[in-house]
Write a protein that holds these residues in place. Structure first.
Motif, PDB file in Angstrom:
ATOM      1  N   VAL A 297      -5.541   2.091   3.988  1.00 20.72           N
ATOM      2  CA  VAL A 297      -6.297   1.793   2.759  1.00 20.72           C
ATOM      3  C   VAL A 297      -5.357   1.519   1.589  1.00 20.72           C
ATOM      4  CG1 VAL A 297      -7.925   2.710   1.078  1.00 20.72           C
ATOM      5  CG2 VAL A 297      -8.352   3.038   3.517  1.00 20.72           C
ATOM      6  N   VAL A 298      -4.455   2.442   1.313  1.00 18.12           N
ATOM      7  CA  VAL A 298      -3.544   2.243   0.185  1.00 18.12           C
ATOM      8  C   VAL A 298      -2.566   1.104   0.483  1.00 18.12           C
ATOM      9  CG1 VAL A 298      -1.736   3.913   0.826  1.00 18.12           C
ATOM     10  CG2 VAL A 298      -2.177   3.448  -1.574  1.00 18.12           C
ATOM     11  N   GLN A 299      -2.258   0.899   1.752  1.00 14.53           N
ATOM     12  CA  GLN A 299      -1.394  -0.227   2.116  1.00 14.53           C
ATOM     13  C   GLN A 299      -2.074  -1.554   1.765  1.00 14.53           C
ATOM     14  OE1 GLN A 299      -1.935   2.455   4.082  1.00 14.53           O
ATOM     15  NE2 GLN A 299       0.121   3.308   4.251  1.00 14.53           N
ATOM     16  N   GLY A 300      -3.394  -1.632   1.988  1.00 10.63           N
ATOM     17  CA  GLY A 300      -4.134  -2.833   1.616  1.00 10.63           C
ATOM     18  C   GLY A 300      -4.106  -3.082   0.126  1.00 10.63           C
ATOM     19  N   LEU A 301      -4.223  -2.013  -0.654  1.00  9.84           N
ATOM     20  CA  LEU A 301      -4.139  -2.124  -2.114  1.00  9.84           C
ATOM     21  C   LEU A 301      -2.788  -2.689  -2.528  1.00  9.84           C
ATOM     22  CD1 LEU A 301      -5.080  -1.426  -5.054  1.00  9.84           C
ATOM     23  CD2 LEU A 301      -4.038   0.834  -4.687  1.00  9.84           C
ATOM     24  N   MET A 302      -1.727  -2.142  -1.964  1.00  8.92           N
ATOM     25  CA  MET A 302      -0.391  -2.578  -2.365  1.00  8.92           C
ATOM     26  C   MET A 302      -0.093  -3.997  -1.885  1.00  8.92           C
ATOM     27  SD  MET A 302       1.780   1.008  -2.230  1.00  8.92           S
ATOM     28  CE  MET A 302       1.297   1.525  -0.589  1.00  8.92           C
ATOM     29  N   GLU A 303      -0.585  -4.354  -0.711  1.00  5.73           N
ATOM     30  CA  GLU A 303      -0.432  -5.734  -0.239  1.00  5.73           C
ATOM     31  C   GLU A 303      -1.146  -6.709  -1.177  1.00  5.73           C
ATOM     32  OE1 GLU A 303       1.280  -7.012   2.226  1.00  5.73           O
ATOM     33  OE2 GLU A 303       1.841  -5.269   3.440  1.00  5.73           O
ATOM     34  N   ALA A 304      -2.359  -6.333  -1.600  1.00  6.70           N
ATOM     35  CA  ALA A 304      -3.135  -7.217  -2.476  1.00  6.70           C
ATOM     36  C   ALA A 304      -2.432  -7.442  -3.808  1.00  6.70           C
ATOM     37  CB  ALA A 304      -4.523  -6.628  -2.702  1.00  6.70           C
ATOM     38  N   LEU A 305      -1.698  -6.424  -4.257  1.00  4.97           N
ATOM     39  CA  LEU A 305      -1.007  -6.510  -5.547  1.00  4.97           C
ATOM     40  C   LEU A 305       0.437  -6.989  -5.405  1.00  4.97           C
ATOM     41  CD1 LEU A 305      -2.341  -3.217  -7.184  1.00  4.97           C
ATOM     42  CD2 LEU A 305      -3.086  -5.561  -7.637  1.00  4.97           C
ATOM     43  N   GLY A 306       0.881  -7.230  -4.167  1.00  2.00           N
ATOM     44  CA  GLY A 306       2.259  -7.665  -3.962  1.00  2.00           C
ATOM     45  C   GLY A 306       3.275  -6.594  -4.298  1.00  2.00           C
ATOM     46  N   MET A 307       2.914  -5.336  -4.109  1.00  2.00           N
ATOM     47  CA  MET A 307       3.776  -4.213  -4.470  1.00  2.00           C
ATOM     48  C   MET A 307       4.573  -3.732  -3.262  1.00  2.00           C
ATOM     49  SD  MET A 307       4.935  -1.983  -6.631  1.00  2.00           S
ATOM     50  CE  MET A 307       3.982  -2.736  -7.961  1.00  2.00           C
ATOM     51  N   PRO A 308       5.911  -3.761  -3.305  1.00  2.00           N
ATOM     52  CA  PRO A 308       6.700  -3.241  -2.185  1.00  2.00           C
ATOM     53  C   PRO A 308       6.466  -1.741  -1.988  1.00  2.00           C
ATOM     54  CG  PRO A 308       8.060  -4.548  -3.690  1.00  2.00           C
ATOM     55  CD  PRO A 308       6.758  -4.304  -4.383  1.00  2.00           C
ATOM     56  N   TYR A 309       6.430  -1.312  -0.721  1.00  2.00           N
ATOM     57  CA  TYR A 309       6.178   0.099  -0.439  1.00  2.00           C
ATOM     58  C   TYR A 309       6.849   0.494   0.869  1.00  2.00           C
ATOM     59  CZ  TYR A 309       2.538  -1.878   2.625  1.00  2.00           C
ATOM     60  OH  TYR A 309       1.856  -2.609   3.574  1.00  2.00           O
TER      61      TYR A 309
END
Length: 325
Positions: free
Chosen positions: A86-98
């Motif tokens: 879930v949080v990975q999808g959020l970060m992918e959508a925002l282009g945020m490296p994690y």
């Protein structure tokens, strides 16, 4: 001295402002807070501009405000934990490296039943299992559970399919213990899983991406004082023994290779941990699960394995964060 290739970067400024995502609202919240405190202190000790963020809603707000350049995800578990995609999808959508695995690897590895299905389709060894539906039609879930145990043969393990940290798990040696084991596992969301118990050595292999190539860290053989490696043995007891490397020679090489195959098959990346058992009589290896955001507490296993290669806790956190660059 570290036995790994040198880190790619030495300037902490290369990471920018880092969110250490911890806590959350899963059943593993307290473990995550403990892990997160360690990671935060380690990154700051290396000069990195790191800040604690508790839970996914707080992260979403911070990212919307442009507060961070990357995220070190040390949330554990699902439903407000950070291991279910879930949080990975959020970060992918925002282009945020994690750090850690992406949406697919995180979601799949969180679901033990579907991970086993993928492994079995590729011929990778994992204990025989039966999926236990909630409220199975027909003769009722109680009888279905006893039929499943008869099919697998006692002893068995009963556990929630989508929890970690040994939450909700029971070892069942006789028919009389089945109903209580199912009732405990059913306290948690998702499907239930019954699998044939493998009696023997409990082993784990940390995986760390080094320069774009996943590497198996030395294995660890876990010897709890009690009968098995439960929540108490993992996070509380100081009497659990950790033998590293857990195996020797060709056996150690075979376990590392199997762990890498299992990790890749589940679509995982960056870093993680693969848990396995070795049957006491046959020596056969069996895969149990993949952890895509393993614990980083004082009792945790990946730091112990890294230390065997001369990589201390601070260096390990730096290396994990480097996978986001």
């Amino acid at each position: 001295m570290s036995m790994l290739a040198p880190a790619r970067h030495s300037d902490p400024a290369v990471f920018g402002r880092v969110a250490v995502l911890m806590g959350g609202s899963s059943s593993e919240r307290e473990v995550s807070l403990d892990s997160g405190a360690g990671v935060l202190a380690a990154l700051r000790a290396r000069g990195i501009d790191a800040h604690a963020v508790d839970g996914i809603p707080a992260l979403a707000k911070a990212l919307a405000g442009g507060e961070f350049d990357r995220v070190f995800n040390i949330l554990h578990g699902q439903h407000g934990g950070g291991e279910d995609g879930v949080v990975q999808g959020l970060m992918e959508a925002l282009g945020m490296p994690y750090t850690g695995s992406g949406v697919l690897g995180s979601a799949l590895a969180m679901d033990k039943i579907r991970t086993k299905q993928v492994w079995l389709s590729l011929g990778l060894p994992t204990p025989a299992y039966v999926r236990l539906g909630r409220g199975d039609p027909g003769s009722g879930p109680g009888q279905a559970v006893h039929a499943a145990a008869c099919e697998l043969g006692l002893p068995v393990i009963v556990k929630p399919s989508q929890e970690g940290s040994s939450v909700g798990i029971s070892r069942v040696f006789d028919d009389a213990g089945l109903d209580a084991a199912v009732a405990l596992a059913a306290c948690y969301p998702g499907e239930l899983l019954m699998e044939k118990m493998v009696e023997g050595d409990e082993l784990t292999v940390g995986i760390l991406d080094i320069g774009g190539t996943p590497r198996a860290l030395p294995s660890i053989r876990i010897v709890p004082k009690g009968e098995w490696y439960d929540y108490e043995a993992k996070y509380v007891s100081d009497e659990t023994q950790y033998i590293c490397p857990g195996l020797e020679g060709e056996d150690e090489d075979a376990l590392g290779a199997l762990a890498l195959r299992a990790f890749a098959a589940a679509g995982c990346r960056g870093w993680g941990r693969v848990d396995a058992m070795r049957d006491r009589d046959s020596g056969a290896l069996f895969l149990l699960e993949v952890n895509t955001a393993p614990g980083m507490t004082s009792h945790s296993l990946v730091p112990k394995a890294a230390a065997q290669l001369g990589v201390d806790y601070e260096e390990l956190c730096w290396r994990i964060l480097e996978t986001t660059l």
